[in-house]
Design an enzyme around this catalytic site. Structure first.
Site, PDB file in Angstrom:
ATOM      1  N   GLY A  37      40.176  38.743  26.491  1.00 32.75           N
ATOM      2  CA  GLY A  37      39.608  39.272  24.827  1.00 32.75           C
ATOM      3  C   GLY A  37      41.018  39.224  24.136  1.00 32.75           C
ATOM      4  N   TYR A  70      37.414  25.681  36.453  1.00 33.04           N
ATOM      5  CA  TYR A  70      38.557  25.675  35.540  1.00 33.04           C
ATOM      6  C   TYR A  70      38.468  24.472  34.428  1.00 33.04           C
ATOM      7  CZ  TYR A  70      40.250  29.355  38.710  1.00 33.04           C
ATOM      8  OH  TYR A  70      40.650  30.269  39.359  1.00 33.04           O
ATOM      9  N   HIS A 151      33.990  30.850  45.410  1.00 26.19           N
ATOM     10  CA  HIS A 151      34.777  31.377  44.453  1.00 26.19           C
ATOM     11  C   HIS A 151      34.304  32.766  44.025  1.00 26.19           C
ATOM     12  CE1 HIS A 151      36.623  30.357  40.360  1.00 26.19           C
ATOM     13  NE2 HIS A 151      37.012  31.411  40.585  1.00 26.19           N
TER      14      HIS A 151
END
Length: 334
Positions: A37, A70, A151
């Protein structure tokens, strides 16, 4: 400066996994972007990998931690291929980690739906894992990875299966597929990421063969986010704990913490070096990431000093109470 390195014990540069594979203590993290953020854009920015991974290779990094989600595997594979072609590196010089089975991201996060999936939304979990592994190896341009991790233990939201045991069953299916991939040589070692003690206990019950237990559990750990119970459990099972976001992803003001800055000044080191030294003296491996060449060099220069017991305890104390996370809390995953 404190030059007594005897307090750390063991090899600061590598650990041996329970299956005999040697893994470097520090690996360069290959996730780029913003997911805490700090900016309006929330998601991955793989284009940043071109420069950063090149600098990391030049700085001496030989271990790289990536993931299908990613979006950087093709970039990493291309950069490694250039070094292979010139003769500067061989495959045996490297330790490459990837992660599969990332759940669907929240709607506001810009992550490709092709790279993420929830187990209850696919027809054949095992085949999806196999297909993702093929795509990962193709992008990396490699025949195998050194470490393959699950993951996440499950999705971020409620699963749609009427069976309350479905998340556990899905983890076991993914893990058996990982074992199959390892048996075929696609991965030298297999492990998990973001697993709690609850998730690990279930997996060890469902796949009880000792040689099939995870070699690694990669979780968010930094001075503001600790989980001694999880680390103790992993230690009793011979599972190496790897800290991702070891610097709290640059958030929370951790690198300006007065306790850490005072210890850094005492040793003539950076706060980042103090944090990494704390990780390895605690028996963990870690995934530092930076875009600056000088920081890359500093992050690897942590074997010429040691933290005292008092300093270790002072850093540990920063993480008492509720963990301050930069990524989702895996304890909410069923």
């Amino acid at each position: 400066m404190n030059d007594d390195t005897s307090k750390a014990g063991g090899d600061l540069r590598a650990v041996t996994l329970h299956n005999g594979v040697t893994m470097p203590t520090l690996a360069f993290g290959c996730a780029f972007g913003d997911w805490v953020g700090r900016t309006d854009f929330q998601g991955f920015l793989p284009e940043q990998a071109w420069r950063a991974v090149s600098l990391a290779l030049d700085s001496g990094y030989r271990a790289f931690d990536g993931a299908r989600v990613y979006g950087t595997e093709r970039i990493v594979g291309t950069l490694l291929g250039q070094r292979f072609a010139s003769g500067a590196l061989t495959r045996e010089d490297l330790f490459i980690t990837t992660k599969l089975a990332h759940p669907a991201a929240p709607p506001h996060i810009n992550i490709s739906h092709k790279r993420t999936w929830d187990p209850d939304k696919v027809d054949d979990i095992a085949q999806r894992v196999r297909d993702d592994m093929v795509d990962t190896l193709d992008d990396l341009g490699l025949g195998y990875v050194d470490l393959l991790l699950m993951h996440w233990p499950g999705g971020f939201g409620q699963h749609t299966s009427p069976d309350p045991d479905f998340p556990r069953q899905a983890r076991a299916t993914i893990w058996r597929t990982f074992c199959e991939l390892a048996d075929k040589g696609a991965a030298r070692a297999i492990g998990v990421s973001n697993f709690t003690v609850h998730h690990l206990r279930q997996l060890l019950e469902d796949i009880p063969e000792p040689e099939r237990r995870p070699t690694v559990n990669q979780v968010e750990i930094h001075p503001y986010c600790r989980n001694p119970e999880l680390e103790d459990f992993c230690r009793t099972q011979g599972i190496v704990v790897t800290a991702y976001a070891p610097f709290a992803s640059g958030a929370l003001g951790m690198l300006q913490d007065p306790t850490l800055t005072a210890i850094a000044e005492r040793h003539g080191k950076t706060v980042g070096q103090i944090v990494l030294r704390w990780h390895v003296q605690s028996g963990r491996t870690a995934l530092p990431k930076t875009s600056k060449a000088e920081r890359m060099a500093e992050n690897q220069a942590i074997d010429d000093f040691a933290l005292s017991d008092d300093e270790m305890q002072a850093i540990d104390a920063l993480g008492t109470g509720e963990a301050r996370r930069t990524c989702p809390d895996p304890s909410f995953v069923a």
